[in-house]
Design an enzyme around this catalytic site. Structure first.
Site, PDB file in Angstrom:
ATOM      1  N   HIS A  85      41.837 -39.160   8.002  1.00 50.95           N
ATOM      2  CA  HIS A  85      42.577 -40.119   8.819  1.00 50.95           C
ATOM      3  C   HIS A  85      43.728 -40.795   8.078  1.00 50.95           C
ATOM      4  O   HIS A  85      44.285 -41.774   8.583  1.00 50.95           O
ATOM      5  CB  HIS A  85      41.648 -41.188   9.417  1.00 50.95           C
ATOM      6  CG  HIS A  85      40.464 -40.635  10.139  1.00 50.95           C
ATOM      7  ND1 HIS A  85      40.588 -39.720  11.164  1.00 50.95           N
ATOM      8  CD2 HIS A  85      39.131 -40.861   9.979  1.00 50.95           C
ATOM      9  CE1 HIS A  85      39.376 -39.408  11.618  1.00 50.95           C
ATOM     10  NE2 HIS A  85      38.482 -40.068  10.907  1.00 50.95           N
ATOM     11  N   ARG A  92      41.062 -44.018  14.774  1.00 49.53           N
ATOM     12  CA  ARG A  92      41.119 -43.884  16.238  1.00 49.53           C
ATOM     13  C   ARG A  92      42.507 -43.518  16.760  1.00 49.53           C
ATOM     14  O   ARG A  92      42.670 -43.231  17.942  1.00 49.53           O
ATOM     15  CB  ARG A  92      40.645 -45.182  16.895  1.00 49.53           C
ATOM     16  CG  ARG A  92      39.221 -45.574  16.484  1.00 49.53           C
ATOM     17  CD  ARG A  92      38.744 -46.762  17.285  1.00 49.53           C
ATOM     18  NE  ARG A  92      37.496 -47.299  16.759  1.00 49.53           N
ATOM     19  CZ  ARG A  92      36.826 -48.303  17.315  1.00 49.53           C
ATOM     20  NH1 ARG A  92      37.289 -48.877  18.406  1.00 49.53           N
ATOM     21  NH2 ARG A  92      35.701 -48.734  16.776  1.00 49.53           N
ATOM     22  N   LYS A 138      51.330 -58.830  15.913  1.00 50.93           N
ATOM     23  CA  LYS A 138      50.525 -57.910  15.106  1.00 50.93           C
ATOM     24  C   LYS A 138      51.339 -56.703  14.638  1.00 50.93           C
ATOM     25  O   LYS A 138      50.770 -55.701  14.217  1.00 50.93           O
ATOM     26  CB  LYS A 138      49.291 -57.467  15.888  1.00 50.93           C
ATOM     27  CG  LYS A 138      48.341 -58.626  16.186  1.00 50.93           C
ATOM     28  CD  LYS A 138      46.947 -58.182  16.546  1.00 50.93           C
ATOM     29  CE  LYS A 138      46.884 -57.474  17.869  1.00 50.93           C
ATOM     30  NZ  LYS A 138      45.489 -57.136  18.258  1.00 50.93           N
ATOM     31  N   LYS A 157      47.767 -71.672  36.617  1.00 52.85           N
ATOM     32  CA  LYS A 157      46.962 -70.519  36.204  1.00 52.85           C
ATOM     33  C   LYS A 157      45.484 -70.712  36.567  1.00 52.85           C
ATOM     34  O   LYS A 157      44.827 -71.625  36.072  1.00 52.85           O
ATOM     35  CB  LYS A 157      47.094 -70.299  34.692  1.00 52.85           C
ATOM     36  CG  LYS A 157      48.523 -70.107  34.194  1.00 52.85           C
ATOM     37  CD  LYS A 157      49.151 -68.862  34.791  1.00 52.85           C
ATOM     38  CE  LYS A 157      50.544 -68.644  34.200  1.00 52.85           C
ATOM     39  NZ  LYS A 157      51.196 -67.451  34.769  1.00 52.85           N
ATOM     40  N   ARG A 207      36.309 -58.568  27.599  1.00 55.81           N
ATOM     41  CA  ARG A 207      36.044 -58.959  26.211  1.00 55.81           C
ATOM     42  C   ARG A 207      34.750 -59.762  26.127  1.00 55.81           C
ATOM     43  O   ARG A 207      34.478 -60.610  26.986  1.00 55.81           O
ATOM     44  CB  ARG A 207      37.188 -59.821  25.664  1.00 55.81           C
ATOM     45  CG  ARG A 207      38.569 -59.189  25.728  1.00 55.81           C
ATOM     46  CD  ARG A 207      38.745 -58.138  24.676  1.00 55.81           C
ATOM     47  NE  ARG A 207      40.113 -57.673  24.607  1.00 55.81           N
ATOM     48  CZ  ARG A 207      40.843 -57.663  23.501  1.00 55.81           C
ATOM     49  NH1 ARG A 207      40.322 -58.100  22.366  1.00 55.81           N
ATOM     50  NH2 ARG A 207      42.076 -57.207  23.514  1.00 55.81           N
ATOM     51  N   PRO A 239      41.943 -55.347  14.111  1.00 52.47           N
ATOM     52  CA  PRO A 239      42.670 -56.338  13.313  1.00 52.47           C
ATOM     53  C   PRO A 239      43.448 -57.292  14.220  1.00 52.47           C
ATOM     54  O   PRO A 239      44.153 -56.856  15.128  1.00 52.47           O
ATOM     55  CB  PRO A 239      43.613 -55.482  12.463  1.00 52.47           C
ATOM     56  CG  PRO A 239      42.984 -54.127  12.432  1.00 52.47           C
ATOM     57  CD  PRO A 239      42.319 -53.968  13.764  1.00 52.47           C
ATOM     58  N   GLU A 240      43.294 -58.581  13.992  1.00 44.27           N
ATOM     59  CA  GLU A 240      44.026 -59.583  14.748  1.00 44.27           C
ATOM     60  C   GLU A 240      45.095 -60.188  13.842  1.00 44.27           C
ATOM     61  O   GLU A 240      45.309 -59.722  12.729  1.00 44.27           O
ATOM     62  CB  GLU A 240      43.053 -60.622  15.307  1.00 44.27           C
ATOM     63  CG  GLU A 240      42.038 -59.990  16.266  1.00 44.27           C
ATOM     64  CD  GLU A 240      41.138 -61.004  16.954  1.00 44.27           C
ATOM     65  OE1 GLU A 240      41.413 -62.220  16.867  1.00 44.27           O
ATOM     66  OE2 GLU A 240      40.152 -60.582  17.588  1.00 44.27           O
TER      67      GLU A 240
END
Length: 270
Positions: A90, A109, A57, A151, A260, A2-3
């Site tokens: 769970h 998880r 989040k 950067k 990623r 989930p973002e």
């Protein structure tokens, strides 16, 4: 995972059921999540829920005694159920209200978290260090440009840094960079000011649209009412390796950046 949009959709889904109600009991079936669930979460029992907030989040369930802080981790889900509803595998935590409604936290998880912050205590360190919220005036493309000048990291990694801006997760970083026409592999300091100003606006638009659509359902995420998110139907590059670009029909490429999966069109993104 989930973002930010998925967490915001969860907040919008649970808030009407919690705000103004009193917490009767907190049931912790498994204390060992990402971090141990502190016994202090029970201090919320007997108190009214004043608000349900989101920071990055993290979800904050505010009471006069303090805040229960929830993080969905990799696979966490929040469901609104009747307190008598049988638990399933769970189901780790129940926040039971005096009206019989229950907020149930399920996490296969166990990378999620349930923490406690007492009223008056300083912010937890990892939360205090977070950058601005992307959908507020504290964030814009000028900030991206200013912070990027030294950067060398890929621009995708840069915009996913929570100290730069919170909530631009992998899915939405891929989508935003595609719309902005920026190659995700490009060094952050080499992206022009003009491109960053556009990217700041695009990030806001992509996240707002995802929230409006109920988030992105890829594997684990569903809304608090059990329905899926529909933003996955609008993904233009994420998860589309080998498929034709919607703009130029070139093949969508995929590489790994910062561990990623990264998806892009070499023709459209420079």
């Amino acid at each position: 995972m989930p973002e930010l949009p998925e967490v915001e959709v969860s907040r919008l889904g649970i808030s009407p059921h919690l705000i103004g109600q009193h917490i009767e009991q907190i049931i912790v079936r498994h204390k060992q999540l990402r971090w141990w669930v502190p016994d202090d979460v029970h201090l919320a029992e007997g108190h009214k829920v004043n608000d349900v907030r989101r920071r990055a989040k993290y979800l904050f369930i505010d009471t006069d005694a303090g805040s229960i802080i929830l993080h969905l981790g990799m696979s966490g889900k929040l469901r609104i159920v009747n307190s008598e509803t049988p638990v399933i595998k769970h189901d780790h935590i129940d926040i039971v209200l005096t009206n019989g409604v229950c907020l149930r936290f399920n996490d296969a998880r166990r990378f999620g978290a349930c923490l406690w912050q007492r009223v008056g205590d300083p912010e937890i360190g990892m939360i205090a260090a977070l950058g601005p919220e992307p959908l507020t005036s504290d964030f814009d493309g000028q900030r991206l440009y200013d912070l990027s000048r030294t950067k060398n990291v890929p621009v995708k990694n840069f915009i996913m840094d929570n100290k730069v801006v919170v909530g631009v997760g992998n899915i939405y970083a891929n989508e935003s960079l595609f719309i902005a026409g920026i190659d995700p592999r490009k060094a952050a300091k080499k992206v022009s000011k003009k491109s960053y100003l556009a990217l700041g606006d695009i990030i806001k638009q992509v996240l707002a649209k995802a929230i409006e659509q109920g988030g992105t359902t890829l594997k684990d995420f569903t809304q608090a009412d059990g329905n899926p998110g529909y933003f996955a139907q609008h993904l233009r590059v994420y998860g589309r390796k080998g498929q034709a670009c919607e703009v130029c029909e070139s093949e969508i490429q995929s590489v790994t950046l910062g561990q990623r999966n990264t998806f892009f069109c070499e023709q459209c993104q420079k």
